[in-house]
Design a protein around this motif. Structure first.
Motif, PDB file in Angstrom:
ATOM      1  N   ALA A 130       0.834  -1.204   0.000  1.00  0.00           N
ATOM      2  CA  ALA A 130       0.000   0.000   0.000  1.00  0.00           C
ATOM      3  C   ALA A 130       0.869   1.253   0.000  1.00  0.00           C
ATOM      4  CB  ALA A 130      -0.937  -0.007   1.210  1.00  0.00           C
ATOM      5  N   GLU A 131       1.930   1.247   0.784  1.00  0.00           N
ATOM      6  CA  GLU A 131       2.846   2.386   0.854  1.00  0.00           C
ATOM      7  C   GLU A 131       3.520   2.623  -0.499  1.00  0.00           C
ATOM      8  OE1 GLU A 131       4.617   5.650   2.479  1.00  0.00           O
ATOM      9  OE2 GLU A 131       3.148   4.396   3.493  1.00  0.00           O
ATOM     10  N   ALA A 132       3.969   1.543  -1.139  1.00  0.00           N
ATOM     11  CA  ALA A 132       4.636   1.668  -2.440  1.00  0.00           C
ATOM     12  C   ALA A 132       3.679   2.207  -3.499  1.00  0.00           C
ATOM     13  CB  ALA A 132       5.205   0.314  -2.871  1.00  0.00           C
ATOM     14  N   TYR A 133       2.449   1.721  -3.507  1.00  0.00           N
ATOM     15  CA  TYR A 133       1.463   2.224  -4.467  1.00  0.00           C
ATOM     16  C   TYR A 133       1.261   3.727  -4.254  1.00  0.00           C
ATOM     17  CZ  TYR A 133      -2.547   2.174  -7.614  1.00  0.00           C
ATOM     18  OH  TYR A 133      -3.395   2.402  -8.683  1.00  0.00           O
ATOM     19  N   GLY A 134       1.118   4.121  -2.996  1.00  0.00           N
ATOM     20  CA  GLY A 134       0.929   5.528  -2.667  1.00  0.00           C
ATOM     21  C   GLY A 134       2.114   6.390  -3.068  1.00  0.00           C
ATOM     22  N   GLU A 135       3.335   5.884  -2.841  1.00  0.00           N
ATOM     23  CA  GLU A 135       4.535   6.621  -3.233  1.00  0.00           C
ATOM     24  C   GLU A 135       4.561   6.838  -4.742  1.00  0.00           C
ATOM     25  OE1 GLU A 135       7.745   4.246  -1.788  1.00  0.00           O
ATOM     26  OE2 GLU A 135       7.435   4.853   0.306  1.00  0.00           O
ATOM     27  N   GLY A 136       4.288   5.780  -5.508  1.00  0.00           N
ATOM     28  CA  GLY A 136       4.292   5.891  -6.959  1.00  0.00           C
ATOM     29  C   GLY A 136       3.238   6.861  -7.458  1.00  0.00           C
ATOM     30  N   ALA A 137       2.065   6.811  -6.846  1.00  0.00           N
ATOM     31  CA  ALA A 137       0.971   7.699  -7.240  1.00  0.00           C
ATOM     32  C   ALA A 137       1.308   9.154  -6.919  1.00  0.00           C
ATOM     33  CB  ALA A 137      -0.324   7.280  -6.543  1.00  0.00           C
ATOM     34  N   ALA A 138       1.804   9.408  -5.719  1.00  0.00           N
ATOM     35  CA  ALA A 138       2.148  10.774  -5.321  1.00  0.00           C
ATOM     36  C   ALA A 138       3.271  11.334  -6.195  1.00  0.00           C
ATOM     37  CB  ALA A 138       2.534  10.812  -3.842  1.00  0.00           C
TER      38      ALA A 138
END
Length: 194
Positions: A24-32
């Motif tokens: 979840a953190e990695a997805y959020g980092e990529g999106a941001a």
């Protein structure tokens, strides 16, 4: 084009540190990093009661602790659900969260001819599911019934489609390189809001 993305980490352990949390953190980092607006929900850290009767589901308001989550889902373009497969389906806490947030008059309403009006149309979703068994075995032998049920009976029911899936199997036995590959894949998907 920038999107509003809600990432719902459905692992029920508030201690964190699980693969679901890292995904979840990695997805959020990529999106941001790609310029998308990200709202992250860790279901395990929220304090809310489970619904116990139809009257509460139909007539009680969304609990104060979940109002920001509900508002974020309503405003989102894309919703990502990350959770471990427990007893063949999502953990009970995630189901309880969805029952609170996907309320009548928020996610669906009475429609014509007995069919509900879908209030969350125009949104897409991704299901990211970790499991101890091989992912192909879950699809082949079990027919991925829990994912199909979540897609058809919850997400499509309220108008969310398309729904894409990422299934990660044998999670306890993978090496660091495989795990790093999964994290990189989530970062890339986040960047694409896919």
């Amino acid at each position: 084009m920038a999107k509003k993305i809600v990432i719902i980490d459905g692992h029920p352990d508030p201690a964190g540190g699980h693969l679901c949390d890292a995904l979840a953190e990695a997805y959020g980092e990529g999106a941001a990093h790609a310029g998308h607006e990200v709202f992250r929900v860790r279901v395990a850290t929220l304090d809310f009661a489970l619904l116990r009767n139809q009257d509460a589901f139909l007539h009680s308001p969304v609990p104060d602790a979940l109002k920001p989550c509900s508002d974020a889902v309503l405003a989102a373009d894309h919703i990502v659900f990350v959770f471990p497969l427990w007893l063949g389906t999502m953990p009970a806490l995630l189901k309880g969260f969805l029952e609170q947030v996907m309320r009548p008059d928020l996610a669906f309403a009475d429609g014509d001819g007995g069919f509900p009006k879908k209030l969350l149309t125009g949104k897409s979703a991704r299901l990211v599911v970790t499991m101890g068994m091989p992912a192909f075995f879950y699809r082949w032998y079990f027919g991925a019934h829990a994912l199909k049920g979540m897609e058809r009976n919850i997400l499509n029911f309220v108008g969310i489609k398309p729904v894409r899936e990422t299934l990660l199997g044998n999670v306890e036995g993978v090496d660091a390189e495989t795990r790093a590959g999964w994290i990189a894949e989530m970062r890339e998907l986040g960047g694409k809001a896919a």
